[in-house]
Scaffold this motif. Structure first.
Motif, mmCIF file in Angstrom:
data_model
loop_
_atom_site.group_PDB
_atom_site.id
_atom_site.type_symbol
_atom_site.label_atom_id
_atom_site.label_comp_id
_atom_site.label_asym_id
_atom_site.label_seq_id
_atom_site.Cartn_x
_atom_site.Cartn_y
_atom_site.Cartn_z
ATOM 1 N N PHE A 147 0.802 -1.225 0.000
ATOM 2 C CA PHE A 147 0.000 0.000 0.000
ATOM 3 C C PHE A 147 0.837 1.278 0.000
ATOM 4 C CE2 PHE A 147 -3.841 -2.351 2.067
ATOM 5 C CZ PHE A 147 -4.125 -2.932 0.836
ATOM 6 N N LYS A 148 2.102 1.175 0.365
ATOM 7 C CA LYS A 148 2.987 2.337 0.274
ATOM 8 C C LYS A 148 3.280 2.676 -1.185
ATOM 9 C CE LYS A 148 5.485 1.652 4.645
ATOM 10 N NZ LYS A 148 6.810 1.299 5.251
ATOM 11 N N ILE A 149 3.219 1.651 -2.017
ATOM 12 C CA ILE A 149 3.531 1.817 -3.437
ATOM 13 C C ILE A 149 2.270 1.934 -4.291
ATOM 14 C CG2 ILE A 149 4.742 0.777 -5.413
ATOM 15 C CD1 ILE A 149 6.539 1.644 -3.064
ATOM 16 N N ALA A 150 1.265 1.110 -3.953
ATOM 17 C CA ALA A 150 0.035 1.084 -4.757
ATOM 18 C C ALA A 150 -1.160 0.736 -3.885
ATOM 19 C CB ALA A 150 0.176 0.071 -5.887
ATOM 20 N N ASN A 151 -2.114 1.657 -3.796
ATOM 21 C CA ASN A 151 -3.324 1.399 -2.997
ATOM 22 C C ASN A 151 -4.583 1.978 -3.636
ATOM 23 O OD1 ASN A 151 -2.834 4.114 -2.560
ATOM 24 N ND2 ASN A 151 -3.335 4.041 -0.384
ATOM 25 N N THR A 152 -4.518 2.177 -4.942
ATOM 26 C CA THR A 152 -5.678 2.612 -5.724
ATOM 27 C C THR A 152 -5.735 1.751 -6.985
ATOM 28 O OG1 THR A 152 -4.422 4.236 -7.032
ATOM 29 C CG2 THR A 152 -5.390 5.001 -4.934
ATOM 30 N N PRO A 153 -6.896 1.689 -7.640
ATOM 31 C CA PRO A 153 -6.962 0.918 -8.893
ATOM 32 C C PRO A 153 -5.928 1.385 -9.910
ATOM 33 C CG PRO A 153 -9.165 1.470 -8.146
ATOM 34 C CD PRO A 153 -8.226 2.218 -7.256
ATOM 35 N N GLU A 154 -5.754 2.712 -10.013
ATOM 36 C CA GLU A 154 -4.800 3.260 -10.980
ATOM 37 C C GLU A 154 -3.366 2.816 -10.679
ATOM 38 O OE1 GLU A 154 -7.968 6.550 -10.381
ATOM 39 O OE2 GLU A 154 -6.984 4.991 -9.202
ATOM 40 N N SER A 155 -2.984 2.925 -9.405
ATOM 41 C CA SER A 155 -1.600 2.587 -9.055
ATOM 42 C C SER A 155 -1.334 1.091 -9.114
ATOM 43 C CB SER A 155 -1.250 3.150 -7.664
ATOM 44 O OG SER A 155 -2.158 2.698 -6.678
ATOM 45 N N ILE A 156 -2.349 0.284 -8.842
ATOM 46 C CA ILE A 156 -2.196 -1.171 -8.982
ATOM 47 C C ILE A 156 -1.961 -1.527 -10.452
ATOM 48 C CG2 ILE A 156 -3.463 -3.358 -8.961
ATOM 49 C CD1 ILE A 156 -2.396 -2.725 -6.233
ATOM 50 N N LEU A 157 -2.741 -0.920 -11.342
ATOM 51 C CA LEU A 157 -2.570 -1.190 -12.770
ATOM 52 C C LEU A 157 -1.219 -0.695 -13.263
ATOM 53 C CD1 LEU A 157 -6.166 -0.308 -14.033
ATOM 54 C CD2 LEU A 157 -5.137 -2.594 -13.884
ATOM 55 N N SER A 158 -0.766 0.439 -12.730
ATOM 56 C CA SER A 158 0.550 0.961 -13.108
ATOM 57 C C SER A 158 1.668 0.054 -12.611
ATOM 58 C CB SER A 158 0.747 2.372 -12.535
ATOM 59 O OG SER A 158 -0.177 3.284 -13.102
ATOM 60 N N LEU A 159 1.431 -0.558 -11.467
ATOM 61 C CA LEU A 159 2.424 -1.477 -10.900
ATOM 62 C C LEU A 159 2.643 -2.667 -11.816
ATOM 63 C CD1 LEU A 159 4.105 -1.820 -8.253
ATOM 64 C CD2 LEU A 159 2.211 -3.187 -7.362
ATOM 65 N N GLY A 160 1.555 -3.171 -12.355
ATOM 66 C CA GLY A 160 1.649 -4.295 -13.283
ATOM 67 C C GLY A 160 1.635 -5.651 -12.596
ATOM 68 N N LEU A 161 1.310 -6.674 -13.356
ATOM 69 C CA LEU A 161 1.122 -8.015 -12.809
ATOM 70 C C LEU A 161 2.401 -8.589 -12.208
ATOM 71 C CD1 LEU A 161 -0.748 -10.454 -12.389
ATOM 72 C CD2 LEU A 161 -0.132 -11.229 -14.688
ATOM 73 N N ALA A 162 3.495 -8.517 -12.922
ATOM 74 C CA ALA A 162 4.744 -9.124 -12.451
ATOM 75 C C ALA A 162 5.222 -8.485 -11.156
ATOM 76 C CB ALA A 162 5.822 -9.017 -13.532
ATOM 77 N N CYS A 163 5.158 -7.194 -11.089
ATOM 78 C CA CYS A 163 5.612 -6.479 -9.896
ATOM 79 C C CYS A 163 4.660 -6.737 -8.718
ATOM 80 C CB CYS A 163 5.714 -4.989 -10.185
ATOM 81 S SG CYS A 163 6.712 -4.081 -8.978
ATOM 82 N N LEU A 164 3.375 -6.791 -9.010
ATOM 83 C CA LEU A 164 2.392 -7.089 -7.959
ATOM 84 C C LEU A 164 2.652 -8.469 -7.373
ATOM 85 C CD1 LEU A 164 -0.178 -6.505 -6.333
ATOM 86 C CD2 LEU A 164 -1.511 -7.334 -8.283
ATOM 87 N N LYS A 165 2.924 -9.435 -8.232
ATOM 88 C CA LYS A 165 3.230 -10.786 -7.749
ATOM 89 C C LYS A 165 4.417 -10.770 -6.800
ATOM 90 C CE LYS A 165 1.539 -13.588 -11.634
ATOM 91 N NZ LYS A 165 1.929 -14.562 -12.694
ATOM 92 N N ASN A 166 5.390 -9.974 -7.103
ATOM 93 C CA ASN A 166 6.580 -9.905 -6.257
ATOM 94 C C ASN A 166 6.245 -9.375 -4.865
ATOM 95 O OD1 ASN A 166 9.507 -10.195 -5.986
ATOM 96 N ND2 ASN A 166 9.526 -7.967 -5.847
#
Length: 213
Positions: free
Chosen positions: A55-74
């Motif tokens: 959540f420090k990096i991504a905690n909104t729909p926009e930021s989750i999508l910007s993070l991307g699948l591979a990075c989210l998995k990590n």
């Protein structure tokens, strides 16, 4: 169990925990959605540890999508079924952003249209975010309901339907939180703590254990 005993149990919980809180840590509707999605077959401790970083990096729909699948998995790799959950989170974020204007839907049909959101998750969201009198049945609620004889059932749907019938409306809003906390800390799967149980007199479990652990 008769209705008088059930009412007594809920009255005791209401007196002790008038404003119960779930143990997932979140600061927005979207954060709760992600936390509940991640909590399936995982513990709140691990989920909170994971989301603290995420959540420090991504905690909104926009930021989750910007993070991307591979990075989210990590970020969520310590969570069980993280590959599937990551994909569901990406897909749900896209739908929330494009179909629901970034707002979490407040009805069951739309919530359960989101990938990875089933009946239990929708019940939790409706209950906590929108103050609906839904009752989510997870492993703790299922165990406590059956063990105490409060509401017996062979599966979670059966127990949920029974609870909806027997839990008075004035207690429905907090019921899930009460039984989760009780199941997690007192009426646990193995070492049950009957010696410090608030409802041991009303409980109809026939193998009570009063040993001090």
């Amino acid at each position: 169990m008769n209705k008088e005993k059930r009412y007594k149990i809920l009255s005791i919980f209401n007196s002790k925990y008038p404003e119960p809180k779930i143990e997932l840590i979140f600061s927005s509707d979207f954060e709760l959605l992600l936390s509940v999605m991640l909590s399936a077959q995982s513990t709140d401790v691990i989920v909170n540890k994971t989301t603290k970083m995420l959540f420090k990096i991504a905690n909104t729909p926009e930021s989750i999508l910007s993070l991307g699948l591979a990075c989210l998995k990590n970020y969520i790799k310590d969570i069980g079924l993280y590959n599937t959950k990551a994909l569901n989170i990406i897909r749900s974020s896209f739908l929330i952003l494009t179909k629901y204007n970034g707002i979490i839907p407040n009805n069951r049909i739309e919530l359960e249209s989101l990938p990875g959101v089933g009946r239990k998750t929708s019940n939790i969201l409706l209950n906590i975010l929108f103050k609906k009198k839904t009752i989510a049945v997870d492993t703790h609620v299922f165990r406590v309901s059956n063990r105490t004889n409060f509401a017996k059932g062979k599966n979670v749907k059966e127990v949920e339907m029974k609870l909806i019938k027997v839990v008075p409306n004035i207690f429905k809003l907090n019921f899930h939180a009460w039984f989760v906390l009780h199941g997690r800390h007192i009426c646990t799967a193995r070492k049950i703590k009957c010696n410090i149980c608030l409802i041991f007199k009303q409980c109809e479990f026939n193998k009570k254990n009063f040993n001090i652990f």
